[in-house]
Design an enzyme around this catalytic site. Structure first.
Site, mmCIF file in Angstrom:
data_model
loop_
_atom_site.group_PDB
_atom_site.id
_atom_site.type_symbol
_atom_site.label_atom_id
_atom_site.label_comp_id
_atom_site.label_asym_id
_atom_site.label_seq_id
_atom_site.Cartn_x
_atom_site.Cartn_y
_atom_site.Cartn_z
ATOM 1 N N HIS A 7 12.741 11.474 -11.568
ATOM 2 C CA HIS A 7 12.638 12.522 -11.216
ATOM 3 C C HIS A 7 13.757 13.132 -10.372
ATOM 4 O O HIS A 7 13.957 14.446 -9.836
ATOM 5 C CB HIS A 7 10.945 13.399 -10.902
ATOM 6 C CG HIS A 7 10.715 12.878 -9.259
ATOM 7 N ND1 HIS A 7 10.972 13.653 -8.044
ATOM 8 C CD2 HIS A 7 10.268 12.108 -9.268
ATOM 9 C CE1 HIS A 7 10.292 13.216 -7.510
ATOM 10 N NE2 HIS A 7 10.048 12.553 -7.137
ATOM 11 N N GLY A 10 7.669 6.035 -8.306
ATOM 12 C CA GLY A 10 8.762 4.809 -6.960
ATOM 13 C C GLY A 10 7.722 4.652 -6.374
ATOM 14 O O GLY A 10 8.021 3.633 -5.345
ATOM 15 N N THR A 11 7.269 5.100 -5.711
ATOM 16 C CA THR A 11 5.956 4.783 -4.695
ATOM 17 C C THR A 11 4.868 3.720 -5.363
ATOM 18 O O THR A 11 4.890 2.871 -4.538
ATOM 19 C CB THR A 11 5.056 6.030 -4.534
ATOM 20 O OG1 THR A 11 6.095 6.567 -3.622
ATOM 21 C CG2 THR A 11 4.129 5.507 -3.140
ATOM 22 N N GLN A 33 16.821 6.376 -4.542
ATOM 23 C CA GLN A 33 19.014 7.332 -4.317
ATOM 24 C C GLN A 33 19.105 7.044 -4.595
ATOM 25 O O GLN A 33 20.817 7.981 -4.415
ATOM 26 C CB GLN A 33 17.965 7.732 -3.002
ATOM 27 C CG GLN A 33 16.912 8.154 -2.182
ATOM 28 C CD GLN A 33 17.141 10.217 -3.149
ATOM 29 O OE1 GLN A 33 17.839 10.640 -3.378
ATOM 30 N NE2 GLN A 33 15.505 10.458 -2.207
ATOM 31 N N SER A 79 12.998 6.020 -9.968
ATOM 32 C CA SER A 79 12.502 7.338 -10.407
ATOM 33 C C SER A 79 12.386 8.022 -11.427
ATOM 34 O O SER A 79 13.876 8.876 -10.759
ATOM 35 C CB SER A 79 11.570 7.395 -8.817
ATOM 36 O OG SER A 79 10.588 8.734 -9.031
ATOM 37 N N CYS A 93 5.955 16.530 8.176
ATOM 38 C CA CYS A 93 4.884 17.952 9.411
ATOM 39 C C CYS A 93 4.109 17.423 8.759
ATOM 40 O O CYS A 93 3.169 16.961 7.646
ATOM 41 C CB CYS A 93 5.319 18.971 8.377
ATOM 42 S SG CYS A 93 4.908 19.871 9.886
HETATM 43 N N1 PLP Z 1 11.649 5.447 -2.145
HETATM 44 C C1 PLP Z 1 13.343 6.783 -1.947
HETATM 45 C C2 PLP Z 1 14.258 6.526 -1.715
HETATM 46 C C3 PLP Z 1 12.554 7.827 -2.451
HETATM 47 O O1 PLP Z 1 13.291 8.274 -1.647
HETATM 48 C C4 PLP Z 1 11.004 8.385 -3.170
HETATM 49 C C5 PLP Z 1 11.550 8.946 -3.059
HETATM 50 O O2 PLP Z 1 11.952 10.561 -2.333
HETATM 51 C C6 PLP Z 1 10.012 7.361 -3.201
HETATM 52 C C7 PLP Z 1 10.663 5.741 -3.202
HETATM 53 C C8 PLP Z 1 9.327 7.261 -3.533
HETATM 54 O O3 PLP Z 1 9.044 7.807 -4.795
HETATM 55 P P1 PLP Z 1 8.386 8.800 -5.949
HETATM 56 O O4 PLP Z 1 8.564 10.101 -5.758
HETATM 57 O O5 PLP Z 1 9.034 8.697 -7.302
HETATM 58 O O6 PLP Z 1 6.831 8.511 -5.885
#
Ligand code: PLP
Length: 392
Positions: A206, A75-76, A184, A204, A330
């Site tokens: 996972h 997702g990132t 999400q 994403s 953290c």
């Molecule tokens: N965007 C949102 C809103 C998320 O909650 C997350 C993961 O926590 C991400 C992006 C990043 O996704 P990934 O863990 O697949 O890089």
């Protein structure tokens, strides 16, 4: 290393357990579909067919055409691609500004800040006390210099759903692209790219019972984008690199599973979430729900506990086999207050004493009832360490 079995997993917004159907799809692809999807021979074509199946399943889940689905590594990466790829495509036309909101995930916020350091402009929209970005906020900030507006569909900490369709209409009135980080929401609530009216959408695997390391950037047909990962001609020249066939097969299986079970599952999970929330508010004095309660994804609640440091409560719950999360990160030994709760204008105390409970596919009523049972005792014990009376 042997891990204790946790039968109290309330951290599905961080990541979800992998569904058995997904494990099977990944395992099968790893052992049988090992060809390179770009190879001409039969092994390669079988791998390509596996990618096409997954592409079709993802497209069906979000109301897209398969050709618009670009596989990424997370997702990132999808968020990076959306923002960097569009600003690079549009900067030459004088569009050098990114607009986003104060409650985005770091994948969006830090990408936008990085671009700002490199000479692009950035506007970060505030949100209401309920954690929602407003149409008026975008209307007053947007101009013809904006390349992309990036607004998440559902927030990861409090679950609030943002008015993406209304914001998309404003972005388009001004000739800007609009991206939504739907990491999400996909798999939890119906997501339809056409109804949202966006140009770009990130998801994403996972987060909905798929494997880690498999994401998608949906790119509306005809959208001008520069690739951010360059190399071979993979993914129709959008994203270079040999595709991770096994993870993508798992993503496809997770997408098919989500599409099949969502209608029933959303109702089941929201009933459990509501039971948990009501139980905590009833049994633990000095508790409050953070963020809008009417427009949320069904699995999330974020609750503040007066006079309790969230981190201590998280550890106490962990010792009871219950996994939850604080919104705060953290970093280098210092506890950063949640930027989301801060943006909502919550007091510094409340930003430090809030916990997120996020449920999922395998959550049960027994698990929920156990949390409601153990929590009052843990909170009382931690409050006993400080002397002030509960005021909230
Ligand atoms: N965007 C949102 C809103 C998320 O909650 C997350 C993961 O926590 C991400 C992006 C990043 O996704 P990934 O863990 O697949 O890089």
């Amino acid at each position: 290393m042997i891990f204790r079995t946790v039968s109290g997993y309330f951290d599905h917004n961080a990541t979800t357990p992998v569904a058995p159907d997904v494990v099977e799809a990944v395992t099968r692809a790893l052992s049988e579909t090992y060809g390179n999807a770009s190879s001409v021979h039969a092994y390669g074509q079988r791998a390509k067919a596996a990618l096409d199946d997954a592409r079709g399943a993802v497209a069906a889940l979000i109301g897209a055409e398969p050709a618009e689905v670009v596989f990424t590594g997370s997702g990132t990466e999808s968020d990076n691609f959306a923002i960097r790829g569009s600003i690079e495509a549009l900067a030459a036309r004088g569009r050098r500004r990114v607009i986003t909101t104060a409650i985005e995930h770091e994948a969006v916020l830090n990408t936008a800040r990085h671009l700002e350091k490199r000479g692009f402009q950035l506007t970060v929209l505030p949100v209401t006390a309920d954690g929602v970005a407003t149409v008026e906020g975008l209307r007053s900030a947007i101009g013809s210099d904006v390349a992309i507006v990036s607004v998440m569909h559902a927030n990861n900490e409090i679950g609030t759903i943002q008015p993406v369709a209304a914001l998309a209409a404003i972005a388009h009135e001004h000739g800007a692209l609009i991206h939504t980080d739907a990491v999400q929401s996909v798999g939890k609530i119906p997501v339809d790219v056409r109804a949202l009216g966006v140009d770009l959408l990130s998801l994403s695997a996972h987060k909905f019972n798929g494997p880690k390391g498999a994401g998608v950037l949906w790119i509306k047909r005809g959208t001008r984008m520069q690739p951010t990962v360059t190399g071979g001609k993979h993914e129709r020249n959008r994203r270079a690199g040999t595709e991770n066939v096994a993870a993508i097969a798992g993503l496809g299986a997770a997408a098919a599973l989500a599409a099949g079970k969502m209608a029933v599952e959303a109702g089941r999970v929201s009933a459990l979430r509501d039971r948990l929330e009501a139980g905590i508010l009833r049994e633990v004095p000095g508790t409050q729900v953070n963020g809008a309660r009417d427009s949320r994804v069904p699995n999330t609640t974020n609750i503040s506990f007066e006079r309790v440091e969230a981190e201590s409560l998280l550890i106490a719950l962990d010792l009871e086999g219950v996994a939850v999360s604080t919104g705060s990160a953290c970093s280098s030994g210092t506890l950063e207050p949640s930027h989301v709760l801060k943006a909502m204008g919550l007091s510094p105390h409340r930003t430090q004493n809030s916990l997120r409970f996020s449920l999922g596919m395998f959550s049960t009523q027994e698990e929920v009832d156990r949390v409601i049972e153990v929590l009052p005792r843990l909170v009382e014990k931690l409050r006993g360490l400080t002397r002030r009376p509960v005021t909230a």
